[in-house]
Design an enzyme around this catalytic site. Structure first.
Site, short mmCIF file in Angstrom:
data_model
loop_
_atom_site.label_atom_id
_atom_site.label_comp_id
_atom_site.label_asym_id
_atom_site.label_seq_id
_atom_site.Cartn_x
_atom_site.Cartn_y
_atom_site.Cartn_z
N CYS A 184 0.82 -1.22 0.00
CA CYS A 184 0.00 0.00 0.00
C CYS A 184 0.86 1.27 0.00
O CYS A 184 0.56 2.23 -0.72
CB CYS A 184 -0.93 -0.01 1.20
SG CYS A 184 -0.11 -0.32 2.78
N HIS A 299 -3.03 6.46 4.44
CA HIS A 299 -1.62 6.67 4.74
C HIS A 299 -1.16 8.01 4.17
O HIS A 299 -1.66 8.49 3.15
CB HIS A 299 -0.77 5.58 4.11
CG HIS A 299 -0.95 4.22 4.70
ND1 HIS A 299 -1.68 3.98 5.83
CD2 HIS A 299 -0.49 2.99 4.28
CE1 HIS A 299 -1.65 2.68 6.11
NE2 HIS A 299 -0.94 2.07 5.18
#
Length: 396
Positions: A184, A299
């Site tokens: 990710c 994130h």
């Protein structure tokens, strides 16, 4: 499109399909016979892949990433090309119903390799151990399914494509049966780095990450929520931890995944290894420090790059503004910049705080990136892989 079989047996899967290689309004190079598959597909292909219908499966449909894969198929055009969405599961899950808007209620089937092979596309959203055990058996041979794996099991294996579709989707060619989805952190960062590389050439990359609890899956998100409430309700002074190395609420943890011999964590090295493979830059220096922070989802990354050519800030902004899958959020006079709060639930990665580096001068940039870890960093990227394979006529 394969015809479903009766075979059933052991762990976790779901079915879906995907088409329309776009992540925003921008133009984006957006009975039991397994033998019946190629015949049926060829006859369908005679019209156009715009009218193709695919049988799709997902393993791990009840997990954080699996749920988002279903969500992507619900809202994206490729879902309309899904003739049947099948969900496979363990004995504990088999027989339960999962409600979807586009596909109705779907009964979870007991996972079996033969049943999974009946699908055209299988999304694996479970552990690397599961992928290593079953991915090859599902995908092998001309009559095998295309497997898109979200784990790290195959990312660094020579000959297995590691794909961010906007960057290297062209390597998904006919005969490609097993594709790895990137980490990710890498996927989110590269959405910003690739347009800048095309413009200025990347010489080196330094990254610090601020990674949400979602990176540890549903269990991580649940622990953050539960333990934050426990502290706020004065049930305990310091949160407890089972998922993370230390209590996450009201804390940051500079430790994600196992430490390696070079004192970097594996999470940090994934960024190096995967950037080199995806961008076909085998020798580029990439250094990352990965930190877990007490946010629920999405994130963020502070990135410094040294470039081969002199940088132009306005040219950089324009390239990012026009890049597929990227949203330029860079208006500091009005306090607008990337944040997890605004990136959560969004397909596009936010990029902003773009400025000339004080370290590298005319040959460097600093920027800040936020992206939804469960979407751009996992589920959406996997669905985009299937979409670009459809676009490249690789699913027939």
């Amino acid at each position: 499109m394969k015809i479903p079989s009766i075979a059933l047996t052991s762990l976790l899967f779901t079915s879906n399909a995907v088409n329309a290689f776009t992540t925003s309004s921008k133009n984006v190079p957006s009975a039991f016979g397994i033998q019946n598959r190629s015949t049926n597909k060829k006859s369908q292909k005679a019209t156009s892949n715009l009218h193709m219908k695919y049988s799709v499966g997902i393993v791990g449909a009840t997990g954080a990433v699996g749920k988002e894969i279903i969500g992507c198929l619900e809202k994206r055009d490729f879902g309309a090309q899904t003739s049947k969405l099948r969900i496979f599961g363990s004995q504990r899950s088999a027989g339960k119903n999962i409600a979807t808007d586009r596909f109705g209620d779907i009964e979870v089937e007991l996972f079996d390799v033969a049943a999974a092979r009946e699908c055209d596309v299988i999304f694996l959203a479970v552990s690397g151990d599961f992928a290593k055990e079953h991915a090859a058996a599902i995908s092998e041979g001309e009559d095998g399914a295309v497997v898109i794996d979200n784990s790290s099991a195959f990312r660094y294996v020579d000959g297995i494509p590691l794909v961010v579709p906007e960057i290297n989707g062209d390597i998904c060619v006919k005969g490609t049966k097993l594709i790895a989805n990137p980490n990710c952190t890498t996927a989110i960062g590269l959405m910003a780095l690739w347009p800048l590389h095309q413009l200025f050439g990347l010489k080196r990359v330094i990254m610090s990450t601020y990674q949400a609890a979602s990176g540890a899956g549903q269990e991580g998100m649940d622990e953050l929520a539960t333990e934050t409430l426990a502290v706020l309700n004065k049930e305990r002074d310091v949160a407890e931890n089972k998922v993370f190395a230390h209590p996450l609420p009201f804390n940051v943890i500079p430790h994600i995944d196992a430490f390696q011999e070079n004192e970097y964590t594996k999470e940090e090295m994934k960024v190096t290894w995967e950037t080199r493979k995806i961008c076909n830059l085998p020798d580029i220096p990439v250094s990352c420090t990965a930190v877990r922070i007490p946010t629920y989802r999405a994130h963020s990354e502070a990135i410094t790059i040294e470039t081969e050519k002199p940088v132009d800030i306005e040219a950089a902004r324009e390239a990012l503004r026009n890049a597929p899958g990227v949203k330029l959020v860079d208006d500091t006079s009005n306090s607008k910049y990337p944040m997890p709060l605004t990136a959560t639930g969004q397909d596009d990665v936010e990029v902003g705080r773009i400025r000339k580096s004080l370290v590298f001068g005319d040959y460097g940039l600093d920027l800040f990136v936020s992206g939804d870890q469960l979407l751009r960093g996992a589920a959406l990227n996997a669905v985009l892989v299937a979409e670009v394979m459809d676009k490249n006529d690789c699913l027939v």
